[in-house]
Design a protein around this motif. Structure first.
Motif, PDB file in Angstrom:
ATOM      1  N   GLU A  77      44.215  41.627  42.687  1.00  0.00           N
ATOM      2  CA  GLU A  77      43.004  42.392  42.929  1.00  0.00           C
ATOM      3  C   GLU A  77      41.787  41.494  42.723  1.00  0.00           C
ATOM      4  OE1 GLU A  77      43.036  45.599  40.162  1.00  0.00           O
ATOM      5  OE2 GLU A  77      45.005  46.370  40.795  1.00  0.00           O
ATOM      6  N   THR A  78      40.714  41.775  43.425  1.00  0.00           N
ATOM      7  CA  THR A  78      39.468  41.034  43.201  1.00  0.00           C
ATOM      8  C   THR A  78      38.845  41.530  41.905  1.00  0.00           C
ATOM      9  OG1 THR A  78      39.087  40.736  45.567  1.00  0.00           O
ATOM     10  CG2 THR A  78      37.183  40.469  44.109  1.00  0.00           C
ATOM     11  N   VAL A  79      38.730  40.625  40.923  1.00  0.00           N
ATOM     12  CA  VAL A  79      38.208  41.006  39.613  1.00  0.00           C
ATOM     13  C   VAL A  79      36.885  40.309  39.293  1.00  0.00           C
ATOM     14  CG1 VAL A  79      40.470  41.592  38.668  1.00  0.00           C
ATOM     15  CG2 VAL A  79      39.653  39.230  38.534  1.00  0.00           C
ATOM     16  N   MET A  80      36.503  39.337  40.116  1.00  0.00           N
ATOM     17  CA  MET A  80      35.228  38.638  39.920  1.00  0.00           C
ATOM     18  C   MET A  80      34.713  38.171  41.265  1.00  0.00           C
ATOM     19  SD  MET A  80      34.368  35.395  37.404  1.00  0.00           S
ATOM     20  CE  MET A  80      34.090  36.446  35.977  1.00  0.00           C
ATOM     21  N   ARG A  81      33.406  38.332  41.455  1.00  0.00           N
ATOM     22  CA  ARG A  81      32.749  37.865  42.675  1.00  0.00           C
ATOM     23  C   ARG A  81      31.372  37.337  42.299  1.00  0.00           C
ATOM     24  NH1 ARG A  81      33.262  42.199  45.518  1.00  0.00           N
ATOM     25  NH2 ARG A  81      35.164  41.628  46.647  1.00  0.00           N
ATOM     26  N   ASN A  82      30.995  36.189  42.870  1.00  0.00           N
ATOM     27  CA  ASN A  82      29.710  35.554  42.560  1.00  0.00           C
ATOM     28  C   ASN A  82      29.527  35.339  41.064  1.00  0.00           C
ATOM     29  OD1 ASN A  82      29.000  35.605  45.326  1.00  0.00           O
ATOM     30  ND2 ASN A  82      28.217  37.694  45.105  1.00  0.00           N
ATOM     31  N   GLY A  83      30.645  35.032  40.390  1.00  0.00           N
ATOM     32  CA  GLY A  83      30.587  34.726  38.969  1.00  0.00           C
ATOM     33  C   GLY A  83      30.465  35.918  38.046  1.00  0.00           C
ATOM     34  N   SER A  84      30.555  37.140  38.583  1.00  0.00           N
ATOM     35  CA  SER A  84      30.427  38.344  37.760  1.00  0.00           C
ATOM     36  C   SER A  84      31.638  39.244  37.963  1.00  0.00           C
ATOM     37  CB  SER A  84      29.147  39.112  38.127  1.00  0.00           C
ATOM     38  OG  SER A  84      28.001  38.323  37.887  1.00  0.00           O
ATOM     39  N   ARG A  85      32.013  39.949  36.921  1.00  0.00           N
ATOM     40  CA  ARG A  85      33.117  40.889  37.022  1.00  0.00           C
ATOM     41  C   ARG A  85      32.799  41.964  38.057  1.00  0.00           C
ATOM     42  NH1 ARG A  85      36.824  41.648  32.543  1.00  0.00           N
ATOM     43  NH2 ARG A  85      36.542  40.090  30.909  1.00  0.00           N
TER      44      ARG A  85
END
Length: 409
Positions: free
Chosen positions: A375-383
């Motif tokens: 699952e995607t759990v972080m994007r652009n360095g943020s949860r």
């Protein structure tokens, strides 16, 4: 100085080289376990949450640059391009508590190449250690076949942080309590424990020690009965517990010798003394193999306390884990080294009934009855999702067990 220095020196030199060569395109690194340790049939994913905490706060500051420069015997100005670097990437991962198999990615990091490279060691360290311990603890829960298991590992783990993680992870997979006060307080776990042999030795007699201990602890107490003569210790404990009339919940603890035979004797003594409600707790070098043997023998042991062998995963203290680049700047890449070949491209794991998992590309359509694990759990360095509670992670583990019967594990 921040956690950014928790890295290997070669990662610093590679990151510097990438910056100098202008290689800052997006890179994907996949973290997976090549092969199971001997005797293992599954792993329990763990270490993700502490990895995300690290990535969320990752920043190379001036002290880090000075440390890198000192390690490389170079002036700080040579390492200045790293100053201010933060993690700005994406993480796709298997949530903590899920059961995983060999060769399946536990997580994939996609970020500008220098960033993705510089965080390798910390992430590998966290996922490797915590997955190792969670998997060992899970095997103890399965071996105990419904009997409570508690964590006594803090004194022998490889440092206080490792002990804290052992308590947290064992609770995640179903342990009933821990002797670790810090972990019990921070994670809301049941704190359990009893006396040491030194406590008994400090008194003139076992009976004096038992009565003094009980005076300091209202409610149920657990008495350690094998300091001198185990059978006599049980008799004394039975008499003291009868006199105190503390009610259900009290116990005697066996910590050495033939635990199966001693448990039978202890049970007979307690029952004859009119204390069938007093439980028997066994400890002393136990792991899933010893617990399984005791359970199969029918030993009248109510609770298993495991410590050293589980807290350090003595028979399999590490995993053959790897963090390998699988894509750079839109180009799939692979490694062809003998016995260490990697598959290119970003991945997804599709869970099918019976753990008939399929590893595919991340944008493939799932096979019939296949459910994606990463699952995607972080994007652009943020949860991108809230931190799960320990209970929620434990429910994932329980659901995986309930959904399919593990075989060969």
């Amino acid at each position: 100085m921040s956690d950014a220095t928790t890295t290997d020196l070669y990662e610093v030199t590679m990151a510097m080289s990438y910056l100098r060569e202008g290689m800052t395109g997006p890179a994907t690194f996949s973290l997976f376990v090549r092969d199971m340790p001997p005797g293992r049939g599954f792993l329990v994913a763990a270490g993700l949450e502490s990895s995300l905490d690290f990535l969320s706060g990752f920043r190379v500051d001036a002290e880090d640059v000075d440390s890198f420069a000192s390690a490389l015997h170079r002036p700080p100005r040579d390492l200045a391009p790293l100053l201010g670097m933060e993690f700005t990437g994406q993480v796709r991962a298997v949530p903590e508590g899920r059961i995983v198999l060999a060769a399946e990615p536990l997580l994939e990091v996609t970020a500008p190449l220098p960033e993705a490279q510089l965080v390798e060691t910390y992430i590998l360290n966290q996922v490797n250690h915590q997955t190792t311990i969670a998997s060992k603890a899970a095997r103890c829960v399965l071996a105990a076949a419904g009997h409570p298991v508690v964590d006594f590992s803090l004194r022998r783990t490889h440092g206080p942080q490792a002990g804290f993680q052992a308590a947290r992870l064992s609770a995640m997979v179903g342990f009933a309590g821990t002797s670790n006060v810090a972990a019990a307080t921070a994670e809301g776990l049941s704190a359990v424990g009893t006396m040491a042999h030194s406590y008994i030795e400090a008194f003139g007699t076992e009976e004096a020690a038992f009565r003094a201990f009980a005076r300091s602890h209202p409610g149920p107490v657990t008495l350690l009965v094998d300091t001198y003569d185990t059978e006599e210790g049980v008799r004394i404990a039975a008499r003291v517990l009868r006199d105190l009339d503390r009610g259900p919940g009290s116990a005697v603890r066996l910590d050495s010798g033939d635990l199966g035979a001693l448990a039978l004797t202890a049970r007979a003594i307690l029952d004859a003394a009119g204390r069938p409600d007093v439980r028997i707790i066994a400890s002393g070098g136990l792991d899933e193999y010893a617990v399984d043997e005791l359970v199969r023998s029918g030993a009248p042991i109510d609770v298993y306390a495991v410590g050293t062998r589980v807290g350090v995963s003595a028979d399999a203290p590490f995993l053959d884990s790897a963090y390998k680049m699988v894509e750079y700047d839109g180009r799939p890449v692979l490694k062809l080294s003998s016995a260490k070949v990697t598959a290119p491209g970003q991945k997804q794991v599709f869970r099918r009934p019976g753990f008939a998992d399929v590893i595919g590309l991340h944008d493939e359509q799932p096979p019939a009855a296949g459910v994606p694990l990463l699952e995607t759990v972080m994007r652009n360095g943020s949860r991108t999702v809230e931190r799960p509670t320990l209970d929620e992670s434990g429910e994932r583990f329980a659901a995986d067990l309930a959904g399919d019967q593990m075989q060969g594990g």
